[in-house]
Design an enzyme around this catalytic site. Sequence first.
Site, PDB file in Angstrom:
ATOM      1  N   ALA A 170     -24.729   5.403 -29.972  1.00 65.14           N
ATOM      2  CA  ALA A 170     -25.062   5.240 -28.548  1.00 65.14           C
ATOM      3  C   ALA A 170     -26.599   5.352 -28.492  1.00 65.14           C
ATOM      4  CB  ALA A 170     -24.675   6.451 -27.899  1.00 65.14           C
ATOM      5  N   GLN A 212     -16.947  -1.264 -28.220  1.00 65.10           N
ATOM      6  CA  GLN A 212     -15.959  -0.039 -28.139  1.00 65.10           C
ATOM      7  C   GLN A 212     -15.754   0.492 -26.935  1.00 65.10           C
ATOM      8  OE1 GLN A 212     -17.629   3.976 -29.455  1.00 65.10           O
ATOM      9  NE2 GLN A 212     -16.222   3.646 -31.998  1.00 65.10           N
ATOM     10  N   CYS A 218     -15.665  10.302 -31.503  1.00 64.11           N
ATOM     11  CA  CYS A 218     -16.648  10.808 -31.794  1.00 64.11           C
ATOM     12  C   CYS A 218     -16.636  12.544 -30.931  1.00 64.11           C
ATOM     13  CB  CYS A 218     -17.309  10.142 -30.458  1.00 64.11           C
ATOM     14  SG  CYS A 218     -18.887  10.979 -29.593  1.00 64.11           S
TER      15      CYS A 218
HETATM   16  C1  LIG Z   1     -27.142   8.878 -32.642  1.00 64.12           C
HETATM   17  C2  LIG Z   1     -25.910   8.424 -33.030  1.00 64.12           C
HETATM   18  C3  LIG Z   1     -24.483   8.162 -31.994  1.00 64.12           C
HETATM   19  C4  LIG Z   1     -23.313   7.657 -32.551  1.00 64.12           C
HETATM   20  N1  LIG Z   1     -22.531   7.079 -30.949  1.00 64.12           N
HETATM   21  C5  LIG Z   1     -21.545   6.273 -31.526  1.00 64.12           C
HETATM   22  C6  LIG Z   1     -20.970   5.463 -31.205  1.00 64.12           C
HETATM   23  O1  LIG Z   1     -21.192   5.958 -29.773  1.00 64.12           O
HETATM   24  N2  LIG Z   1     -19.663   5.554 -31.176  1.00 64.12           N
HETATM   25  C7  LIG Z   1     -19.318   5.927 -32.329  1.00 64.12           C
HETATM   26  O2  LIG Z   1     -17.616   5.374 -32.677  1.00 64.12           O
HETATM   27  N3  LIG Z   1     -20.496   6.512 -33.067  1.00 64.12           N
HETATM   28  C8  LIG Z   1     -21.631   6.879 -32.688  1.00 64.12           C
HETATM   29  N4  LIG Z   1     -21.849   7.843 -33.698  1.00 64.12           N
HETATM   30  C9  LIG Z   1     -21.215   7.115 -35.021  1.00 64.12           C
HETATM   31  C10 LIG Z   1     -21.938   6.368 -36.322  1.00 64.12           C
HETATM   32  O3  LIG Z   1     -20.918   5.250 -36.250  1.00 64.12           O
HETATM   33  C11 LIG Z   1     -21.029   6.854 -37.868  1.00 64.12           C
HETATM   34  O4  LIG Z   1     -19.513   6.891 -37.924  1.00 64.12           O
HETATM   35  C12 LIG Z   1     -21.803   8.247 -38.390  1.00 64.12           C
HETATM   36  O5  LIG Z   1     -23.042   8.409 -38.055  1.00 64.12           O
HETATM   37  C13 LIG Z   1     -21.618   8.455 -39.391  1.00 64.12           C
HETATM   38  O6  LIG Z   1     -22.663   7.479 -40.364  1.00 64.12           O
HETATM   39  P1  LIG Z   1     -23.568   7.182 -41.117  1.00 64.12           P
HETATM   40  O7  LIG Z   1     -23.436   9.297 -41.624  1.00 64.12           O
HETATM   41  O8  LIG Z   1     -24.205   6.686 -41.584  1.00 64.12           O
HETATM   42  O9  LIG Z   1     -24.805   7.835 -40.073  1.00 64.12           O
HETATM   43  C14 LIG Z   1     -22.984   7.550 -33.493  1.00 64.12           C
HETATM   44  C15 LIG Z   1     -23.889   8.060 -34.688  1.00 64.12           C
HETATM   45  C16 LIG Z   1     -25.072   8.601 -34.443  1.00 64.12           C
HETATM   46  C17 LIG Z   1     -26.490   9.775 -35.734  1.00 64.12           C
END
Ligand SMILES: Cc1cc2nc3c(=O)[nH]c(=O)nc-3n(C[C@H](O)[C@H](O)[C@H](O)COP(=O)(O)O)c2cc1C
Length: 313
Positions: free
Chosen positions: A12, A56, A85
């Site tokens: 998001a 999604q 989330c």
């Molecule tokens: C700013 C931000 C927004 C996110 N928005 C969503 C989202 O809309 N839907 C979702 O399933 N996960 C969302 N996530 C989670 C990510 O898809 C991911 O699973 C999570 O950041 C872990 O991965 P990373 O450690 O590589 O960042 C979001 C993460 C961040 C940092």
Amino acid sequence: MKLPELSLAPMAGYSDAAFREICRQWGAEMTYSEMIAARAVLMGTAKLPEDACVIQLFGADPSELAEAAELVERRAVWINLNAGCPVKKVVKKGAGAALLKDLRRLRMIVREMRKRIKKALSVKIRIGWEKDETERIVALLVEEGVDLVEVHGRTATQMYSGGAKRDVFERIRRTFEIPVFASGDIYTPEDVEELLNKGANGVLFARGAVGKPWIFKATRLWLENRERYNPFFDERRATVLKHLRLLAEEKGERKAVLEFRKFIAPYTRGMRDAKEFRKLAMKLEDFERLYRIFDEFFSSSFLDPPGLQASRF
Ligand SMILES: Cc1cc2nc3c(=O)[nH]c(=O)nc-3n(C[C@H](O)[C@H](O)[C@H](O)COP(=O)(O)O)c2cc1C
């Protein structure tokens, strides 16, 4: 369809059409939309993707989610349900990771969605609400005919603390045949290699792609040829400027300037004089000026070695 190995995660505020396009150009084999409220789809107020991506949806009501899925199915490569989330605003409505506290509801939602759509259905989860219940959750999803599960290796209550668990992918592979994408703390080609070796079919880059969309190409080259890749500044400049232009086309110049602010630090991380540059760039409100100073900043940095740091924020 061959499953993509390297995808851009739903984020998001980040994975909008402009950033999805930038990541695709750098080799993302699939991209996910930002989460979209099922209710907004039903009310006709949701901004729906027009490019080929995974859409999604989030929500708490089985029939709302099923109806929304049916409405957006035509535009989506496949449909993904957000059951991971942990953000308060989402959880307090019973959506996102709250579904991991109410597995009966999760089951009903998935069942209804599965009945209503023909395209593939995936569910993005964390490993549990408070404790690791991966097997229990995945078993439920398999029983309800889900095609793919994306797993962020943390519990919901962990939010972003601690490291993301990686052994869950070995455990899932041992017990289930369902394809799995890994998420959580994926920043480098080696992270991807480890997760694929543990049995993940693919990975989702999230924070690791912000400010560093070439991570897709770098990972592909590493997996295939053991080759290191780090773009030169002219390529980085072209990426940043294109990102800005796409954002302006999508949302208008004014909004583009404001929304690009969160990318300023990630794109300039590790660069000489980045601190002063950021201070100036963050204040600008005029699109043309922002565009110009980025152009100049990256042009004058051509003598610096490309930054080697992973992008974190
Ligand atoms: C700013 C931000 C927004 C996110 N928005 C969503 C989202 O809309 N839907 C979702 O399933 N996960 C969302 N996530 C989670 C990510 O898809 C991911 O699973 C999570 O950041 C872990 O991965 P990373 O450690 O590589 O960042 C979001 C993460 C961040 C940092």
